[in-house]
Design a protein around this motif. Structure first.
Motif, short mmCIF file in Angstrom:
data_model
loop_
_atom_site.label_atom_id
_atom_site.label_comp_id
_atom_site.label_asym_id
_atom_site.label_seq_id
_atom_site.Cartn_x
_atom_site.Cartn_y
_atom_site.Cartn_z
N VAL A 201 -1.07 16.06 -10.90
CA VAL A 201 -1.60 14.72 -11.11
C VAL A 201 -0.58 13.84 -11.83
O VAL A 201 -0.39 12.67 -11.48
N TYR A 202 0.09 14.40 -12.84
CA TYR A 202 1.09 13.62 -13.57
C TYR A 202 2.27 13.27 -12.68
O TYR A 202 2.78 12.14 -12.73
N PHE A 203 2.69 14.22 -11.84
CA PHE A 203 3.76 13.96 -10.88
C PHE A 203 3.34 12.85 -9.92
O PHE A 203 4.11 11.91 -9.65
N SER A 204 2.12 12.92 -9.41
CA SER A 204 1.62 11.90 -8.49
C SER A 204 1.54 10.54 -9.18
O SER A 204 1.82 9.50 -8.55
N ALA A 205 1.17 10.54 -10.46
CA ALA A 205 1.06 9.29 -11.20
C ALA A 205 2.43 8.61 -11.32
O ALA A 205 2.55 7.39 -11.11
N ILE A 206 3.46 9.38 -11.64
CA ILE A 206 4.81 8.81 -11.77
C ILE A 206 5.30 8.27 -10.43
O ILE A 206 5.87 7.18 -10.34
N VAL A 207 5.08 9.06 -9.36
CA VAL A 207 5.51 8.64 -8.02
C VAL A 207 4.79 7.35 -7.62
O VAL A 207 5.41 6.39 -7.12
N LEU A 208 3.48 7.29 -7.83
CA LEU A 208 2.70 6.12 -7.47
C LEU A 208 3.13 4.90 -8.28
O LEU A 208 3.25 3.79 -7.75
N PHE A 209 3.37 5.11 -9.57
CA PHE A 209 3.82 4.03 -10.43
C PHE A 209 5.18 3.50 -9.97
O PHE A 209 5.40 2.28 -9.94
N THR A 210 6.07 4.39 -9.58
CA THR A 210 7.41 3.99 -9.13
C THR A 210 7.35 3.26 -7.79
O THR A 210 8.03 2.24 -7.60
N ILE A 211 6.53 3.78 -6.86
CA ILE A 211 6.37 3.09 -5.57
C ILE A 211 5.79 1.70 -5.78
O ILE A 211 6.24 0.72 -5.17
N GLY A 212 4.80 1.60 -6.67
CA GLY A 212 4.23 0.29 -6.98
C GLY A 212 5.27 -0.66 -7.55
O GLY A 212 5.27 -1.86 -7.23
N GLN B 185 0.69 -0.01 -8.72
CA GLN B 185 1.35 0.34 -9.97
C GLN B 185 0.32 0.71 -11.04
O GLN B 185 0.49 1.69 -11.78
N GLY B 186 -0.76 -0.04 -11.11
CA GLY B 186 -1.81 0.25 -12.08
C GLY B 186 -2.51 1.57 -11.81
O GLY B 186 -2.96 2.25 -12.74
N ALA B 187 -2.62 1.94 -10.53
CA ALA B 187 -3.24 3.23 -10.18
C ALA B 187 -2.42 4.39 -10.76
O ALA B 187 -2.98 5.37 -11.26
N GLY B 188 -1.09 4.26 -10.69
CA GLY B 188 -0.25 5.29 -11.32
C GLY B 188 -0.34 5.24 -12.82
O GLY B 188 -0.45 6.28 -13.49
N GLY B 189 -0.32 4.04 -13.39
CA GLY B 189 -0.40 3.91 -14.84
C GLY B 189 -1.70 4.41 -15.42
O GLY B 189 -1.74 4.92 -16.55
N ALA B 190 -2.80 4.31 -14.64
CA ALA B 190 -4.10 4.77 -15.13
C ALA B 190 -4.12 6.26 -15.39
O ALA B 190 -4.87 6.74 -16.25
N MET B 191 -3.30 7.01 -14.65
CA MET B 191 -3.27 8.47 -14.83
C MET B 191 -2.21 8.91 -15.83
O MET B 191 -2.31 10.02 -16.38
N LEU B 192 -1.20 8.09 -16.08
CA LEU B 192 -0.12 8.51 -16.96
C LEU B 192 -0.61 8.80 -18.38
O LEU B 192 -0.31 9.85 -18.96
N MET B 193 -1.37 7.86 -18.96
CA MET B 193 -1.75 8.00 -20.36
C MET B 193 -2.76 9.13 -20.59
O MET B 193 -2.50 10.05 -21.36
#
Length: 470
Positions: free
Chosen positions: A76-87, A107-115
């Motif tokens: 999930v954390y890996f997916s969050a970083i990838v999604l944030f970067t794509i955004g 970008q927000g979808a990735g950021g929502a999982m990062l924290m």
């Protein structure tokens, strides 16, 4: 890799992710006028760029913990970083405002999982005796990101272009994704609870609909009739969620949490007090650039006193709350925050820079004290059983309040700007002045919520040792 190195890598990965997420909550604000000029939009109508990011995070935060339990923290954390970067890439290549807003959603979808997933990874990886230092370490970038964000955003927009506000995330995201995939432990919850998908859908739709309806009422992209209809459906969805949660065996958020007096008051206070104050990072760079003629870099530098004073004032919170109690501190400080916001209506081009910086610093100090006191009050009596769920609600409410506050501030600013000549700096300054007075009064009025605190909370606070939260 040995255990010590694995823990160290996990710590740095989470710290980097939190830095990226918190940086992007503020770095965009000082670049909004430059974005508006390129995209052919009015800088006073760019709030959707901020709202899209914060609202997406508010909607997805409740699902992030379940996703980590189901698929593992590393995936999930890996997916969050990838999604944030794509955004971030999509934001940088956007050709119009609608594309930029859609990219901010990704970008927000990735950021929502990062924290939340990053913190969960630490909780499940680090032994109990090392947990507090680990959490304290990853809290540092959460404070540094908002401090350097406005300065960096202004400098990049002025020196290079606003696109670099998003492009700088690409190398950090690429390195973070590789390191996460290779080094982060993959932790699951073998006894995970079932996910209340229907309840989540109701709550997510309700939050999104209410926020988008309020933004639509400000006049951008939606007529008043559809906005009112969307607002009604949003309210129905939120009410339906809580009615359903009262009889559901495993709701997304248990209504029993609201039987805790301090949690209820703290959560409501967080929402309504932030409706005014959380819009200031959006309004102040616009005021400085659009009405006072500051450069993006200069306006970013003017935000430094806000962040610096905010960090310093956190040390005063414990002493003040211990001596005066939550009720007195929050009632007085909420009014003080509101009056300080309203006092920005006194700023014009004749005021010296040092006076403006002093007002910025004072706002940063009282606003930081407000956040610290509200967050601690909300979480202090939850206990071990309700801490995780209560913290998720608080995180969701904070991001929702940020979205709503920018919506409210943008709507009020748009209403005042309709009454003035858009091409006149002095007239747009009058629109800003009216907006500051309105949201200042709104913030001060929320002190009534904290007035409902039981006097017993004051006596409890003298022996409470958890005042360093938030």
């Amino acid at each position: 890799m040995d255990s010590a190195k694995s823990l160290s890598f996990t710590l740095w990965l989470v710290a980097t992710g939190l830095f990226m997420q918190t940086l992007d909550t503020t770095i965009v604000n000082t670049a909004l006028p430059a974005m508006a000029a390129t995209l052919g939009e009015s800088p006073l109508r760019m709030q959707s760029v901020v709202i899209a990011y914060a609202l997406t995070m508010a909607v997805l935060i409740p699902a992030s913990g379940w996703m980590a339990d189901r698929f593992g923290t590393r995936k999930v954390y890996f997916s969050a970083i990838v999604l944030f970067t794509i955004g971030s890439i999509l934001c940088a290549v956007s050709q119009n405002l609608d594309q930029l807003v859609a990219s901010r959603v990704i970008q927000g979808a990735g950021g929502a999982m990062l924290m939340p997933v990053g913190r969960l990874a630490i909780l499940r990886t680090f032994p109990q005796e090392r947990l507090l230092p680990a959490l304290s370490f990853v809290a540092i970038p959460a404070m540094i990101g908002p401090m350097i964000g406005p300065v960096l955003g202004g400098w990049l927009a002025e020196t290079l272009s606003w696109h670099w506000v998003f492009l700088i995330n690409i190398p950090v995201g690429a390195i973070g994704a590789y390191a996460t995939h290779r080094y982060m432990p993959d932790k699951h919850d073998d006894q995970r609870q079932p996910f209340d998908g229907v309840g989540y859908g109701l709550l997510a739709f309700g939050m999104a609909a209410i926020s988008l309806a309020l933004d639509g009422m400000s006049g951008r992209g939606m007529g008043h009739a559809p906005a009112v209809l969307l607002l009604v459906f949003g309210i129905i969805a939120v009410v339906s969620y809580w009615l359903r949660a009262a009889r559901h065996p495993a709701p997304l958020f248990s209504p029993t949490l609201f039987r805790i007096h301090t949690f209820t008051i703290g959560l409501l206070g967080n929402l309504f007090a932030r409706l005014g104050s959380s819009g200031m990072p959006f309004l102040l760079p616009l005021l400085l650039q659009v009405s006072l003629g500051y450069s993006p870099t200069h306006s970013g530098m003017m935000m430094l006193p806000v962040a610096a004073a905010g960090m310093l004032s956190k040390r005063l919170a414990t002493a003040l709350i211990t001596h005066y109690g939550y009720r007195r501190v929050l009632v007085v400080n909420t009014v003080l925050v509101g009056l300080t916001i309203a006092s920005f209506a006194l700023i014009d081009a004749t005021h010296p820079v040092w006076a403006q910086a002093l007002l910025m610093a004072f706002f940063g100090a009282v606003n930081s004290l407000q956040f610290t006191a509200m967050n601690t009050l909300t979480l202090k009596d939850l206990g071990q059983h309700g801490a995780s769920s209560g913290n998720s609600i608080l995180s969701m409410m904070q991001m929702l309040a940020m979205s709503l506050s920018v919506t409210v501030a943008g709507g009020i600013l748009a209403a005042f700007s309709h009454l003035v000549d858009h091409d006149s700096a002095s007239d747009t300054l009058a629109a800003f002045h009216g907006t500051f007075i309105c949201i200042g009064l709104l913030t001060a009025a929320s002190a009534w919520i904290f007035w409902q605190l039981s006097p017993d909370v004051e006596r409890e606070s003298k022996k409470d040792d958890s005042l360093d939260l938030g």
